[in-house]
Design an enzyme around this catalytic site. Structure first.
Site, PDB file in Angstrom:
ATOM      1  N   GLU A 289     -20.676   2.542   5.083  1.00 25.06           N
ATOM      2  CA  GLU A 289     -19.390   1.871   5.285  1.00 25.06           C
ATOM      3  C   GLU A 289     -18.614   2.539   6.417  1.00 25.06           C
ATOM      4  O   GLU A 289     -18.466   3.757   6.412  1.00 25.06           O
ATOM      5  CB  GLU A 289     -18.568   1.969   3.984  1.00 25.06           C
ATOM      6  CG  GLU A 289     -19.334   1.481   2.776  1.00 25.06           C
ATOM      7  CD  GLU A 289     -18.673   1.872   1.447  1.00 25.06           C
ATOM      8  OE1 GLU A 289     -17.517   2.332   1.466  1.00 25.06           O
ATOM      9  OE2 GLU A 289     -19.341   1.724   0.418  1.00 25.06           O
TER      10      GLU A 289
ATOM     11  N   LYS B  60     -15.847   4.282   8.317  1.00 25.87           N
ATOM     12  CA  LYS B  60     -14.736   5.066   7.752  1.00 25.87           C
ATOM     13  C   LYS B  60     -13.446   4.696   8.468  1.00 25.87           C
ATOM     14  O   LYS B  60     -13.201   5.128   9.589  1.00 25.87           O
ATOM     15  CB  LYS B  60     -15.008   6.561   7.865  1.00 25.87           C
ATOM     16  CG  LYS B  60     -13.939   7.403   7.220  1.00 25.87           C
ATOM     17  CD  LYS B  60     -14.371   8.850   7.130  1.00 25.87           C
ATOM     18  CE  LYS B  60     -13.373   9.692   6.361  1.00 25.87           C
ATOM     19  NZ  LYS B  60     -12.062   9.757   6.969  1.00 25.87           N
TER      20      LYS B  60
ATOM     21  N   ARG C 107      -2.180   7.904  -1.924  1.00 25.43           N
ATOM     22  CA  ARG C 107      -3.037   8.974  -2.407  1.00 25.43           C
ATOM     23  C   ARG C 107      -2.222  10.214  -2.798  1.00 25.43           C
ATOM     24  O   ARG C 107      -2.540  10.891  -3.756  1.00 25.43           O
ATOM     25  CB  ARG C 107      -4.051   9.334  -1.317  1.00 25.43           C
ATOM     26  CG  ARG C 107      -4.936  10.484  -1.672  1.00 25.43           C
ATOM     27  CD  ARG C 107      -6.013  10.688  -0.632  1.00 25.43           C
ATOM     28  NE  ARG C 107      -6.937  11.699  -1.057  1.00 25.43           N
ATOM     29  CZ  ARG C 107      -6.744  12.995  -0.915  1.00 25.43           C
ATOM     30  NH1 ARG C 107      -5.652  13.434  -0.336  1.00 25.43           N
ATOM     31  NH2 ARG C 107      -7.623  13.866  -1.341  1.00 25.43           N
TER      32      ARG C 107
ATOM     33  N   CYS D 139      13.253  36.808  22.502  1.00 22.01           N
ATOM     34  CA  CYS D 139      12.944  35.666  21.639  1.00 22.01           C
ATOM     35  C   CYS D 139      13.556  34.401  22.230  1.00 22.01           C
ATOM     36  O   CYS D 139      14.756  34.366  22.524  1.00 22.01           O
ATOM     37  CB  CYS D 139      13.507  35.913  20.244  1.00 22.01           C
ATOM     38  SG  CYS D 139      13.431  34.450  19.213  1.00 22.01           S
TER      39      CYS D 139
ATOM     40  N   CYS E  74      17.353  34.660  12.968  1.00 19.30           N
ATOM     41  CA  CYS E  74      16.891  33.892  14.127  1.00 19.30           C
ATOM     42  C   CYS E  74      16.836  32.415  13.725  1.00 19.30           C
ATOM     43  O   CYS E  74      16.179  32.058  12.743  1.00 19.30           O
ATOM     44  CB  CYS E  74      15.506  34.406  14.532  1.00 19.30           C
ATOM     45  SG  CYS E  74      14.642  33.348  15.684  1.00 19.30           S
TER      46      CYS E  74
HETATM   47  S1  IVH Z   1     -14.724   6.828  -0.318  1.00 14.96           S
HETATM   48  C1  IVH Z   1     -14.770   9.318  -3.562  1.00 14.96           C
HETATM   49  N1  IVH Z   1     -15.066   5.024   1.569  1.00 14.96           N
HETATM   50  O1  IVH Z   1     -11.524   8.627   3.901  1.00 14.96           O
HETATM   51  C2  IVH Z   1     -14.733   9.199  -2.123  1.00 14.96           C
HETATM   52  N2  IVH Z   1     -13.323   6.590   1.820  1.00 14.96           N
HETATM   53  O2  IVH Z   1     -11.875  11.627   3.790  1.00 14.96           O
HETATM   54  C3  IVH Z   1     -13.427   8.799  -1.602  1.00 14.96           C
HETATM   55  N3  IVH Z   1     -11.953   6.299   3.796  1.00 14.96           N
HETATM   56  O3  IVH Z   1      -9.188   9.402   1.446  1.00 14.96           O
HETATM   57  C4  IVH Z   1     -13.422   7.993  -0.449  1.00 14.96           C
HETATM   58  N4  IVH Z   1     -13.027   4.551   4.600  1.00 14.96           N
HETATM   59  O4  IVH Z   1      -9.020   7.103   2.425  1.00 14.96           O
HETATM   60  C5  IVH Z   1     -14.358   6.082   1.157  1.00 14.96           C
HETATM   61  N5  IVH Z   1     -15.457   3.363   3.121  1.00 14.96           N
HETATM   62  C6  IVH Z   1     -14.747   4.408   2.715  1.00 14.96           C
HETATM   63  C7  IVH Z   1     -13.641   4.910   3.454  1.00 14.96           C
HETATM   64  C8  IVH Z   1     -12.957   6.017   2.958  1.00 14.96           C
HETATM   65  C9  IVH Z   1     -12.016   5.391   4.781  1.00 14.96           C
HETATM   66  C10 IVH Z   1     -10.959   7.383   3.700  1.00 14.96           C
HETATM   67  C11 IVH Z   1     -10.343   7.465   2.306  1.00 14.96           C
HETATM   68  C12 IVH Z   1     -10.410   8.900   1.897  1.00 14.96           C
HETATM   69  C13 IVH Z   1     -10.826   9.579   3.150  1.00 14.96           C
HETATM   70  C14 IVH Z   1     -11.751  10.728   2.779  1.00 14.96           C
END
Ligand code: IVH
Length: 674
Positions: A116, A118, A139, A415, A439
């Site tokens: 997927e 990211k 989150r 400073c 400061c």
């Molecule tokens: S799975 C249990 N899938 O990346 C695993 N995260 O660094 C949790 N993110 O906070 C995330 N695309 O917001 C997952 N296809 C995807 C994602 C994804 C973006 C973000 C997500 C998470 C962060 C993790």
């Protein structure tokens, strides 16, 4: 007014019809009825809801817009934590990841992965009860987020009720996903903001975050936010059966009407994952939204459960990140900033440059030696590197473009904030201002630390407001924050009745904190989160801590001569004693935390060495402390366990010589998870 069952039936049927046609229009881009027909359905619903108040459900399509602005954000605990992901930066990291999985899933030769993109957006949790949206949260810190239901409801692509309810649904489900703004929409939103003289955003991610963290839902409604679902949190399954794979879960989400990224795929082994990554890398610039890598997840959900998770990340997933991006720009100026405990660091300001979709304007330079090494000067043309959220870095200077009259950067002698003298302590590479809280810069930085997420976690109190409060003489130390009144804020630029009330409330609420956070917030040198936790576990409350001798402090694992000296000095300083008393008198109530003592590591002396694949060292240390272990830095006859990661070095041989029990990463992680 009393309603008949038929009327309720019609209201629910209208929900279904409106949701269906809205989905066809907004998500599929394929309307099946005329706008007028849609409007007629909508008006019929509005009509019934105004006649029968009780039939106006929170998940009615009429409730997407028009909600009143909120007073403040409610904190909400996630029922299952929102995890983050481990990163892979190259093929080798991916092969290692695959090997770890295969090793754990004894007997498997290869594993399929859901691949997927990211998305570089904002993680959101959507909780649906009986197929209706109940609450949407950010989150936050992974455990506690904020209620943003009012804003999420304005996203037409997110169903307020599942589209197809015939296929069934669980009693309750947390659906995880990413909210984001497309690149093009971000550019036009910024143009509009610029025209209106409003603040612009540095990148689409900030724009998405800014829109979701608005109290007034009309702002989110006016911004083109999108959403892709990608995961699952807590679930009460009821009679429903979940699919067996991540890819089928995503298909199910789609049937429920939730958008899912269409370019996800299933790879039947790790080699196919590598191909997918190459393929996405080459498409990256043509995608309508920002991505910062590709996430690979073990596709079989039961295998995911077997693999489990480590502290903040699952073992069954990894994010393969794109390499850092590089750009060229000109240095406008180099100045020196004063840190929280007086350290002076150089900062370069650039002509703004867009590197991979992010406008870069500043880089902090590690220390003065780094300036000497690079010989970077004002007006120089430089290459800068940006990697994810990391602060951009200057990597080289183009000497051929240097101005003939340019001058070497000189070390400051006073400073830059308070004009006090600077010292360089033995063994330290950096200059420091020793004026402490006299400061202004240090005062501001200390307050920023005090309100930060892992300290008092006061929302809405950013750098700008703190600087303003200090500048106006309203606040000079952390206790003053609790003395602020609404009227004080109303006199400041940018505050109105509501924002002032919200901030005062946030400050007052923050008084219920925990003892480790309280200690950490004091900003004592060498006292980071792990040390604060150790101190809190050992001393239980402030008065015990205040009366601790340097020997008592030295007795605590992890606290050496340097830290104990700083702590004792801090606690003997009259100003600090007054400050602590003030804070308590103003109602700050730090709660003690308990150590667990029902496990193999409690009260044991543990040393950590080497590097770890699935957990950051600092995190490992914290978790061990919570289990009641004494984490020390050197191996001796008193050590009970050595936790050895990769490249353990001499500590391992010493431990072996002394016959000390060695724990490997896996052993210790299973202890943490048990
Ligand atoms: S799975 C249990 N899938 O990346 C695993 N995260 O660094 C949790 N993110 O906070 C995330 N695309 O917001 C997952 N296809 C995807 C994602 C994804 C973006 C973000 C997500 C998470 C962060 C993790």
């Amino acid at each position: 007014m009393q309603y008949s069952p038929e009327i309720k039936e019609r209201v629910l049927e209208l929900h279904r019809l409106i949701n269906l046609h809205s989905h066809n229009y907004h998500s599929l881009d394929a309307p099946e009825i005329l706008d007028q027909e849609y409007d007629a359905l909508f008006n019929e619903l509005l009509d019934l809801e105004s006649k029968y108040e009780e039939l106006r459900y929170s998940y009615s399509p009429s409730q997407r817009v028009g909600a009143k602005p909120l007073e403040g954000f409610q904190k909400v605990e996630h029922l299952a934590p929102m995890l983050s992901l481990d990163n892979a930066f190259n093929n080798e990291d991916m092969l290692d990841f695959n090997k770890r999985i295969l090793d754990r899933l004894l007997g498997e030769e290869h594993v399929s992965y859901s691949c997927e993109p990211k998305l570089d957006g904002i993680a959101v949790n959507l909780s649906y009860r009986k197929g209706n949206l109940e609450i949407a949260t950010t989150r936050g810190d992974g455990k506690v987020g904020e209620d943003i239901t009012h804003n999420i409801k304005t996203l037409n692509s997110i169903p307020l009720s599942f589209l197809d309810k015939e296929i069934g649904f669980p009693e309750f489900i947390e659906i995880r996903g990413e909210a984001f703004i497309a690149k093009e929409d971000f550019l036009s939103a910024n143009k509009l903001a610029e025209k209106a003289g409003e603040k612009t955003f540095a990148n689409p991610r900030n724009a998405a975050a800014g829109s979701l963290r608005q109290l007034d839902p009309s702002v989110a409604a006016s911004r083109p936010l999108n959403f892709f679902a990608h995961g699952i949190g807590y679930i009460e399954i009821g009679d429903f059966q979940l699919p067996h794979t991540q890819s089928d879960l995503l298909k199910l989400y789609n049937l429920w009407g939730l958008p899912v990224n269409p370019i996800t795929a299933v790879a039947s082994n790790i080699e196919e994952c590598q191909d997918f990554f190459q393929n996405i890398s080459s498409q990256r610039n043509t995608l309508p939204y920002e991505i910062d890598g590709v996430v690979f997840k073990v596709n079989d959900l039961s295998k995911q459960r077997t693999l489990g998770q480590v502290s903040r990340a699952p073992r069954w997933a990894i994010a393969r990140k794109f390499p850092a991006e590089v750009g060229t720009t000109v240095v406008k100026n180099i100045s020196f900033q004063v840190g929280r405990v007086g350290s002076i660091t150089p900062v370069a300001e650039f002509e703004p440059v867009n590197i991979g979709g992010v406008v870069v304007t500043h880089a902090s330079i590690h220390n003065f030696d780094e300036i000497k090494r690079l010989d970077v000067r004002e007006k120089d043309t430089v290459s800068i590197k940006r990697a994810g959220d990391v602060i951009p870095q200057i990597i080289s200077v183009d000497n051929s473009k240097r101005d003939k009259n340019s001058k070497k950067i000189e070390l400051p002698t006073r400073c830059p904030s308070c004009d006090g003298s600077l010292t360089k302590q033995e063994g330290e590479a950096i200059l420091r201002c020793v004026a402490g809280l006299d400061c202004p810069a240090q005062k501001i930085e200390s307050l920023i630390h005090f309100v930060s997420r892992n300290a008092f976690n006061i929302d809405g109190l950013g750098e700008r407001i703190i600087a303003l409060l200090v500048q106006k003489g309203l606040v000079s130390n952390s206790a003053d924050l609790f003395r602020l009144k609404k009227e004080d804020l109303l006199n400041l630029e940018g505050f109105a009745e509501k924002s002032a009330t919200n901030l005062i409330n946030a400050i007052q609420h923050s008084r219920d904190t925990t003892f480790p956070r309280f200690i950490y917030s004091l900003g004592i040198r060498e006292v980071g989160e792990a040390t604060a936790l150790n101190l809190a576990l050992n001393f239980k409350d402030i008065s015990n801590l205040m009366t601790a001798s340097q020997e008592d402090l030295l007795d605590i694992n992890d606290i050496g001569p340097v830290a104990s000296k700083f702590i004792k000095e801090f606690l003997l300083d009259k100003k600090n004693i007054n400050l602590l008393e003030d804070l308590i008198n103003l109602g700050v109530k730090p709660k003690a935390v308990e150590v667990k003592n029902d496990n193999a590591l409690s009260s044991k002396s543990v040393v950590i060495t080497g590097s770890f694949n699935n957990i950051a060292r600092s995190q490992l240390k914290e978790e061990l402390i919570r289990l009641g272990a004494r984490v020390t830095s050197s191996v001796s006859a008193k050590t009970d366990f050595l936790v050895a990661g990769d490249k353990p070095g001499s500590k391992l041989s010493k431990a072996n010589d002394l016959g000390i029990q060695i724990l490997e990463e896996e052993d210790v992680l299973s202890l943490l998870n048990s």
